[in-house]
Design a protein around this motif. Structure first.
Motif, PDB file in Angstrom:
ATOM      1  N   VAL A   3      52.184  34.834  88.982  1.00 52.33           N
ATOM      2  CA  VAL A   3      51.203  36.071  88.887  1.00 52.33           C
ATOM      3  C   VAL A   3      50.153  35.747  90.138  1.00 52.33           C
ATOM      4  O   VAL A   3      49.741  37.001  90.789  1.00 52.33           O
ATOM      5  N   LEU A  40      53.875  30.268  85.347  1.00 60.52           N
ATOM      6  CA  LEU A  40      53.126  31.526  85.194  1.00 60.52           C
ATOM      7  C   LEU A  40      51.985  31.907  85.987  1.00 60.52           C
ATOM      8  O   LEU A  40      52.125  32.890  86.944  1.00 60.52           O
ATOM      9  N   VAL A  59      49.249  42.451  88.631  1.00 64.26           N
ATOM     10  CA  VAL A  59      49.372  41.532  87.490  1.00 64.26           C
ATOM     11  C   VAL A  59      50.332  42.109  86.520  1.00 64.26           C
ATOM     12  O   VAL A  59      51.111  41.218  85.895  1.00 64.26           O
ATOM     13  N   ARG A  99      56.826  35.235  83.030  1.00 66.55           N
ATOM     14  CA  ARG A  99      56.877  34.640  81.680  1.00 66.55           C
ATOM     15  C   ARG A  99      58.317  34.370  81.600  1.00 66.55           C
ATOM     16  O   ARG A  99      58.492  33.145  80.832  1.00 66.55           O
ATOM     17  N   TYR A 118      53.330  39.606  85.476  1.00 74.16           N
ATOM     18  CA  TYR A 118      53.564  38.827  84.423  1.00 74.16           C
ATOM     19  C   TYR A 118      54.706  38.692  83.570  1.00 74.16           C
ATOM     20  O   TYR A 118      55.306  37.590  83.305  1.00 74.16           O
ATOM     21  N   TYR A 119      55.614  39.635  83.540  1.00 73.80           N
ATOM     22  CA  TYR A 119      57.000  39.573  82.908  1.00 73.80           C
ATOM     23  C   TYR A 119      57.843  38.650  83.619  1.00 73.80           C
ATOM     24  O   TYR A 119      58.408  37.895  82.895  1.00 73.80           O
TER      25      TYR A 119
END
Length: 100
Positions: free
Chosen positions: A26, A22, A78, A86, A82-83
């Motif tokens: 990011v 992660l 960001v 993740r 992020y998606y």
């Protein structure tokens, strides 16, 4: 992310934690977006200065607008980093290594 599935699977298989994956995604997204934001700000300042000189206009460059543009660029990085990060962190290492 799809083109890096095998790399992610390898990292997970050798012990990378979900938060490591992660953080990698990011940080990469943030670096790219802030770099793009900086280039955009520099081009914008250069273009407005050039147009102002050619047209004999006076211009006012506000530090607030420059910082707002740079901050928004980072926020977009960001948000859109992020998606996929993740999703990558949740990959099963066996399936990721098998992916071609």
């Amino acid at each position: 992310m799809l083109e890096r599935t095998r790399e992610i699977g390898t990292r997970i298989a050798v012990g990378a934690r979900r938060r490591d994956i992660l953080a990698q995604f990011v940080v990469e997204a943030l670096t790219l977006s802030l770099g793009g934001g900086l280039i955009g700000i520099l081009l914008g300042v250069a273009a407005s200065t050039a147009i102002a000189r050619l047209a004999h206009w006076s211009t006012l460059l506000s530090w607030t607008s420059i910082l707002l543009a740079f901050g928004f660029s980072g926020l977009v990085g960001v948000f859109f980093g992020y998606y996929p990060a993740r999703k990558a962190a949740l990959l099963n290492p066996i399936e990721a290594l098998r992916y071609e």
